[in-house]
Design a protein around this motif. Structure first.
Motif, PDB file in Angstrom:
ATOM      1  N   SER A  98       1.035   3.286 -17.855  1.00 30.02           N
ATOM      2  CA  SER A  98       2.475   3.318 -17.547  1.00 30.02           C
ATOM      3  C   SER A  98       2.707   3.434 -16.042  1.00 30.02           C
ATOM      4  O   SER A  98       3.616   2.791 -15.487  1.00 30.02           O
ATOM      5  CB  SER A  98       3.135   4.501 -18.274  1.00 30.02           C
ATOM      6  N   TRP A  99       1.901   4.251 -15.381  1.00 31.64           N
ATOM      7  CA  TRP A  99       2.021   4.377 -13.930  1.00 31.64           C
ATOM      8  C   TRP A  99       1.813   3.025 -13.251  1.00 31.64           C
ATOM      9  O   TRP A  99       2.580   2.650 -12.351  1.00 31.64           O
ATOM     10  CB  TRP A  99       1.015   5.390 -13.403  1.00 31.64           C
ATOM     11  N   LEU A 100       0.816   2.291 -13.695  1.00 31.32           N
ATOM     12  CA  LEU A 100       0.553   0.988 -13.087  1.00 31.32           C
ATOM     13  C   LEU A 100       1.725   0.029 -13.295  1.00 31.32           C
ATOM     14  O   LEU A 100       2.063  -0.758 -12.403  1.00 31.32           O
ATOM     15  CB  LEU A 100      -0.712   0.373 -13.695  1.00 31.32           C
ATOM     16  N   LEU A 101       2.346   0.111 -14.456  1.00 26.54           N
ATOM     17  CA  LEU A 101       3.417  -0.828 -14.770  1.00 26.54           C
ATOM     18  C   LEU A 101       4.727  -0.514 -14.051  1.00 26.54           C
ATOM     19  O   LEU A 101       5.480  -1.422 -13.707  1.00 26.54           O
ATOM     20  CB  LEU A 101       3.656  -0.848 -16.284  1.00 26.54           C
ATOM     21  N   VAL A 102       5.012   0.764 -13.819  1.00 24.11           N
ATOM     22  CA  VAL A 102       6.333   1.121 -13.283  1.00 24.11           C
ATOM     23  C   VAL A 102       6.308   1.537 -11.822  1.00 24.11           C
ATOM     24  O   VAL A 102       7.373   1.614 -11.189  1.00 24.11           O
ATOM     25  CB  VAL A 102       6.969   2.261 -14.117  1.00 24.11           C
ATOM     26  N   SER A 103       5.126   1.785 -11.256  1.00 25.75           N
ATOM     27  CA  SER A 103       5.077   2.326  -9.893  1.00 25.75           C
ATOM     28  C   SER A 103       5.519   1.318  -8.841  1.00 25.75           C
ATOM     29  O   SER A 103       5.804   1.700  -7.698  1.00 25.75           O
ATOM     30  CB  SER A 103       3.659   2.818  -9.569  1.00 25.75           C
ATOM     31  N   GLY A 104       5.573   0.058  -9.187  1.00 23.39           N
ATOM     32  CA  GLY A 104       5.997  -0.937  -8.206  1.00 23.39           C
ATOM     33  C   GLY A 104       7.463  -1.312  -8.291  1.00 23.39           C
ATOM     34  O   GLY A 104       7.935  -2.177  -7.535  1.00 23.39           O
ATOM     35  N   ILE A 105       8.205  -0.653  -9.176  1.00 23.91           N
ATOM     36  CA  ILE A 105       9.608  -1.022  -9.377  1.00 23.91           C
ATOM     37  C   ILE A 105      10.419  -0.857  -8.093  1.00 23.91           C
ATOM     38  O   ILE A 105      11.266  -1.704  -7.758  1.00 23.91           O
ATOM     39  CB  ILE A 105      10.231  -0.181 -10.508  1.00 23.91           C
ATOM     40  N   VAL A 119      -1.963  -4.172 -10.122  1.00 19.55           N
ATOM     41  CA  VAL A 119      -1.930  -3.824 -11.546  1.00 19.55           C
ATOM     42  C   VAL A 119      -3.217  -4.270 -12.239  1.00 19.55           C
ATOM     43  O   VAL A 119      -3.813  -3.523 -13.020  1.00 19.55           O
ATOM     44  CB  VAL A 119      -0.704  -4.467 -12.234  1.00 19.55           C
ATOM     45  N   ILE A 120      -3.671  -5.486 -11.940  1.00 16.20           N
ATOM     46  CA  ILE A 120      -4.912  -5.989 -12.543  1.00 16.20           C
ATOM     47  C   ILE A 120      -6.096  -5.114 -12.144  1.00 16.20           C
ATOM     48  O   ILE A 120      -6.916  -4.727 -12.986  1.00 16.20           O
ATOM     49  CB  ILE A 120      -5.149  -7.452 -12.124  1.00 16.20           C
ATOM     50  N   ALA A 121      -6.171  -4.780 -10.852  1.00 19.22           N
ATOM     51  CA  ALA A 121      -7.258  -3.926 -10.377  1.00 19.22           C
ATOM     52  C   ALA A 121      -7.181  -2.548 -11.017  1.00 19.22           C
ATOM     53  O   ALA A 121      -8.212  -1.953 -11.373  1.00 19.22           O
ATOM     54  CB  ALA A 121      -7.199  -3.806  -8.854  1.00 19.22           C
ATOM     55  N   GLY A 122      -5.971  -2.035 -11.195  1.00 20.31           N
ATOM     56  CA  GLY A 122      -5.801  -0.722 -11.799  1.00 20.31           C
ATOM     57  C   GLY A 122      -6.284  -0.677 -13.238  1.00 20.31           C
ATOM     58  O   GLY A 122      -7.003   0.254 -13.646  1.00 20.31           O
ATOM     59  N   PHE A 123      -5.895  -1.679 -14.016  1.00 24.27           N
ATOM     60  CA  PHE A 123      -6.368  -1.732 -15.397  1.00 24.27           C
ATOM     61  C   PHE A 123      -7.888  -1.893 -15.437  1.00 24.27           C
ATOM     62  O   PHE A 123      -8.561  -1.310 -16.294  1.00 24.27           O
ATOM     63  CB  PHE A 123      -5.697  -2.877 -16.154  1.00 24.27           C
TER      64      PHE A 123
END
Length: 286
Positions: A98-105, A119-123
């Motif tokens: 969730s952090w990866l998905l929303v932290s760039g908003i 996001v790809i690197a984070g996952f």
């Protein structure tokens, strides 16, 4: 010659040290071993981060540390405090995702161009190697966990060591069958798998209280356990080699003498862990 000596030193010092942690520090469901797993997961994630950066997939170091530790830390908490609700583990993983998905908003427009790479690197660093290594932590709840884990490490690490030794001795004219790792040989693959199978069979013979199967004849079950985990260990090594070759990297790091980085040292163990865990449950706990 220097690299050969270094590998031998690591094998004859590192393997006994690891097995000593397993056998002599079983307190709190092998907390000491679990912390070692967490440490190597973080180091492996940091090295994977560096490899990914060669393909312009970048994530910060603090995020890498936290995301790489999510799964093994969550499982360590569960087994250390004997929590019955294992939803803590997927819950922790979902928080990281969730952090990866929303932290760039709310990031700047300029940084949005690189957001998808982050996001790809984070996952990627959240899954490999931490999610795989967390299966070792799960083994600590088995009855006779020390011996179950000891056999696992022997299957995975002897596979790697014997594959290397037989490849050096007998693999000169049968190499190059896998583009991801052209120095690997048929002789090496055969020697490594033979070592894994023999370790699985030896476990049944020497530890019948822990490795007695109700599904198959125990000797056959031990051979299947060794073969399945051995194949996974081999594929784990080759998979990491393919990643490094794709990124133009020779070693993931320089932490371990004669082997490279932390990721180079646990690539076989990481992929073998979930396979061994599931085969053990199916063959010896049903």
């Amino acid at each position: 010659m220097k690299k050969i000596v270094q590998r031998l030193i690591v094998f004859f010092v590192g393997l006994p040290a690891l097995l000593a942690v397993v056998l002599f520090l079983p307190q709190h469901n092998h907390l000491a071993l679990n912390l070692v797993i967490v440490g190597f997961s973080i180091l492996g994630a940091l090295e994977f981060r560096t490899i990914l950066s060669h393909k312009n997939l970048r994530i910060s170091m603090p995020e890498t540390v936290l995301l790489g530790a999510v799964s093994p830390v969550a499982w360590t908490v569960v087994v250390t405090f004997s929590f019955t609700d294992a939803n803590i583990v997927p819950g922790a993983f979902i928080l990281g995702a969730s952090w990866l998905l929303v932290s760039g908003i709310f990031t700047t427009k300029e940084k949005l161009d690189s957001y998808i790479g982050r996001v790809i690197a984070g996952f990627a660093v959240m899954i490999y190697p931490g999610l795989f290594m967390a299966w070792v932590v799960q083994m600590t709840v088995f009855s006779g966990a020390g011996m179950v884990i000891l056999v696992f490490f022997l299957i995975a690490l002897l596979n790697d060591a014997i594959a290397w030794a037989t490849g050096v001795l007998f693999g000169k004219n049968n190499r190059g069958i896998v583009a991801a790792s052209p120095n690997k040989s048929i002789a090496g693959f055969s020697g490594g798998l033979a070592a894994s199978v023999m370790t699985g069979v030896a476990a049944v013979m020497l530890l019948p209280g822990i490795f007695t199967s109700t599904v198959l004849p125990s000797m056959s079950a031990g051979a299947i356990l060794g073969l399945g985990a051995g194949i996974a260990a081999t594929l784990g090594d080759l998979g990491e080699s393919a990643i490094k070759r794709s990124a133009g990297v020779k070693d993931s790091g320089s932490l371990v003498l004669g082997r490279g980085g932390a990721l180079d040292s646990i690539d076989s163990v990481a992929l073998a862990a979930p396979v061994y865990y599931m085969l053990y449950r199916i063959l010896f706990l049903t």
